[in-house]
Design a protein around this motif. Structure first.
Motif, short mmCIF file in Angstrom:
data_model
loop_
_atom_site.label_atom_id
_atom_site.label_comp_id
_atom_site.label_asym_id
_atom_site.label_seq_id
_atom_site.Cartn_x
_atom_site.Cartn_y
_atom_site.Cartn_z
N SER A 79 31.88 19.00 14.32
CA SER A 79 31.01 18.02 13.65
C SER A 79 29.85 17.61 14.56
N TRP A 80 29.03 16.72 14.06
CA TRP A 80 27.92 16.18 14.86
C TRP A 80 28.44 15.51 16.12
N GLU A 81 29.66 14.97 16.05
CA GLU A 81 30.24 14.35 17.26
C GLU A 81 30.36 15.36 18.40
N HIS A 82 30.70 16.61 18.04
CA HIS A 82 30.80 17.62 19.08
C HIS A 82 29.43 17.88 19.71
N LEU A 83 28.41 17.84 18.87
CA LEU A 83 27.06 18.04 19.39
C LEU A 83 26.72 16.90 20.37
N ASP A 84 27.10 15.68 19.99
CA ASP A 84 26.85 14.55 20.89
C ASP A 84 27.61 14.72 22.21
N ARG A 85 28.82 15.26 22.11
CA ARG A 85 29.59 15.47 23.35
C ARG A 85 28.92 16.52 24.23
N LEU A 86 28.37 17.54 23.58
CA LEU A 86 27.63 18.53 24.36
C LEU A 86 26.44 17.88 25.06
N ARG A 87 25.78 16.99 24.33
CA ARG A 87 24.64 16.25 24.88
C ARG A 87 25.05 15.50 26.15
N ASP A 88 26.31 14.99 26.13
CA ASP A 88 26.80 14.23 27.29
C ASP A 88 27.15 15.14 28.47
N VAL A 89 27.51 16.39 28.20
CA VAL A 89 27.98 17.23 29.32
C VAL A 89 26.89 18.14 29.89
N THR A 90 25.73 18.19 29.24
CA THR A 90 24.69 19.06 29.79
C THR A 90 23.31 18.45 29.57
N THR A 91 22.42 18.78 30.50
CA THR A 91 21.03 18.35 30.33
C THR A 91 20.19 19.48 29.74
N LEU A 92 20.82 20.64 29.49
CA LEU A 92 20.06 21.74 28.89
C LEU A 92 19.56 21.34 27.51
N PRO A 93 18.37 21.79 27.12
CA PRO A 93 17.92 21.54 25.74
C PRO A 93 18.91 22.17 24.76
N LEU A 94 19.22 21.42 23.70
CA LEU A 94 20.18 21.89 22.68
C LEU A 94 19.42 22.24 21.41
N TRP A 95 19.62 23.46 20.93
CA TRP A 95 19.10 23.86 19.62
C TRP A 95 20.27 24.00 18.67
N VAL A 96 20.01 23.84 17.37
CA VAL A 96 21.03 24.21 16.39
C VAL A 96 20.52 25.39 15.58
N LYS A 97 21.41 26.34 15.33
CA LYS A 97 21.05 27.57 14.61
C LYS A 97 21.93 27.69 13.38
N GLY A 98 21.25 27.89 12.23
CA GLY A 98 22.02 28.08 11.01
C GLY A 98 21.87 26.90 10.07
N VAL A 99 20.73 26.21 10.17
CA VAL A 99 20.45 25.08 9.28
C VAL A 99 19.69 25.59 8.07
N LEU A 100 20.10 25.16 6.87
CA LEU A 100 19.39 25.51 5.63
C LEU A 100 19.01 24.26 4.85
N HIS A 101 19.84 23.20 4.92
CA HIS A 101 19.58 21.98 4.14
C HIS A 101 18.62 21.08 4.92
N PRO A 102 17.55 20.61 4.28
CA PRO A 102 16.60 19.76 5.01
C PRO A 102 17.24 18.52 5.61
#
Ligand SMILES: Cc1cc2nc3c(=O)[nH]c(=O)nc-3n(C[C@H](O)[C@H](O)[C@H](O)COP(=O)(O)O)c2cc1C
Ligand SMILES: CC(C)CC(=O)C(=O)O
Length: 331
Positions: A189-212
């Motif tokens: 979920s988005w929570e996992h993305l937030d956790r990634l944000r906490d563990v790395t300073t690398l820019p995060l992209w998301v791939k596979g978005v279709l819904h605006p």
């Protein structure tokens, strides 16, 4: 399709084991989306602007999209792809058959690491550390795969495992396990993305978005960019062509982060159409695999060279600028 890409595709089909060819070429279900990704470009036309007096940009707004298992295509695998990329950003698949550190060492341009968030966050974090240590410049989190797509060609061939001697090398020696399988999880979920944000300073992209609205959520969660993608028609055979989903996502993002499109890009003209609809760049998947299978590093180089040459030519024809008002339906 550009004729050089068509030639490389034909050569790849001739040299590849048919089971591996089908793994690369195939899509999900009836392959409606697979076909529509390319067809969507043929439904549009460009109205060039004249007498603009613009020079021609030398940039090639192309990334190499992440694709798995390059050593099925060629013995040099991802090393050949990395060497051929030159200054083009290579998004290296988590499912590469060469470890990410070796991919980065072979590359001369930027390498980004594509990640499927693993349900065990310790494993996910260990993968992120691997990518960071290797020198990757960004993480691309693939979000269109809560479960594996059902690829009928692979099922018909009974193709489920890599041949002996090949492995998803980034999954080696993680959390005390010799070789882990890549897992897809609908619990991500988005929570996992937030956790990634906490563990790395690398820019995060998301791939596979279709819904605006997902694109808006992604921006709200601090992503550096969004890839509009249907995974090359390999996940859900009900979705629109990537190109058809692009304008609404571009509008929703409203310039806050770059939007990249992948799926069905097969010529310089296709790149121009995607840019006119608001993409900052396009990703290419299968053409790179065809170049790699046909002629290793040289084949991948040819794919990028021919796209660069054709794109610049189209851009010059269009007055050096591409905007949405230049795109019309082909009746
Ligand atoms: C054989 C194959 C393997 C792929 N593996 C991955 C992968 O490991 N991770 C990922 O995010 N996308 C993967 N993709 C999807 C691509 O990144 C990309 O979205 C798609 O190939 C773009 O469409 P195109 O092949 O028409 O250019 C794969 C696609 C193919 C064809
Ligand atoms: C290892 C697979 C999950 C790679 C993939 O994303 C695909 O084959 O489309």
């Amino acid at each position: 399709m550009n004729p050089v890409l068509a030639e490389l595709h034909d050569k790849a089909r001739a040299v590849l084991d048919p089971v591996h060819y089908d793994f690369f070429a195939g899509g999900v279900g009836d392959e409606v989306v697979l076909a529509d990704n390319e067809a969507a470009f043929r439904r549009l036309a460009l109205l060039p602007r004249v007498l603009r007096g613009n020079g021609i940009s030398q940039d090639l707004p192309v990334l190499i999209s992440p694709t798995a298992f390059h050593r099925l295509a060629h013995p040099d695998g991802e090393l050949a792809t990395a060497r051929a990329a030159g200054g083009t950003t290579l998004v290296s698949s988590m499912a590469s058959t060469v470890p990410i550190a070796e991919v980065v060492a072979a590359a001369t341009g930027p390498v980004w690491f594509q990640l499927y968030v693993q349900p065990d966050m310790d494993v996910t974090e260990a993968l992120v550390r691997r990518a960071e240590r290797a020198g990757c410049a960004a993480l691309v989190v693939t979000v269109d795969s809560p479960v594996f797509g059902r690829h009928r060609r692979d099922i018909a061939h009974g193709f489920h495992d890599l041949p002996a001697g090949l492995a998803a090398e980034n999954m080696r020696d993680l959390a005390g396990v010799a070789l882990r399988n890549i897992e897809m999880s609908p619990a991500v979920s988005w929570e996992h993305l937030d956790r990634l944000r906490d563990v790395t300073t690398l820019p995060l992209w998301v791939k596979g978005v279709l819904h605006p609205q997902d694109a808006v959520l992604a921006v709200g969660h601090g992503v550096a960019g969004v890839v509009v993608s249907n995974h090359g028609g390999r996940q859900l055979d009900l979705v629109p062509a990537s190109l058809d989903a692009l304008p609404a996502v571009v509008d929703a993002v409203a310039g806050r982060v770059p939007v990249v499109l992948d799926g069905g890009v097969r010529s310089g003209g296709d790149i121009a159409l995607a840019l006119a609809l608001g993409a900052s760049a396009v990703g290419i998947g299968r053409p790179v695999l065809w170049g790699l299978a046909a002629d290793g590093e040289q084949g991948v180089r040819r794919v990028l060279d021919v796209l660069r040459d054709e794109y610049r030519h189209v851009l010059a024809m269009c007055g050096g600028e591409l905007t949405r008002d230049m795109v019309v339906a082909r009746c």
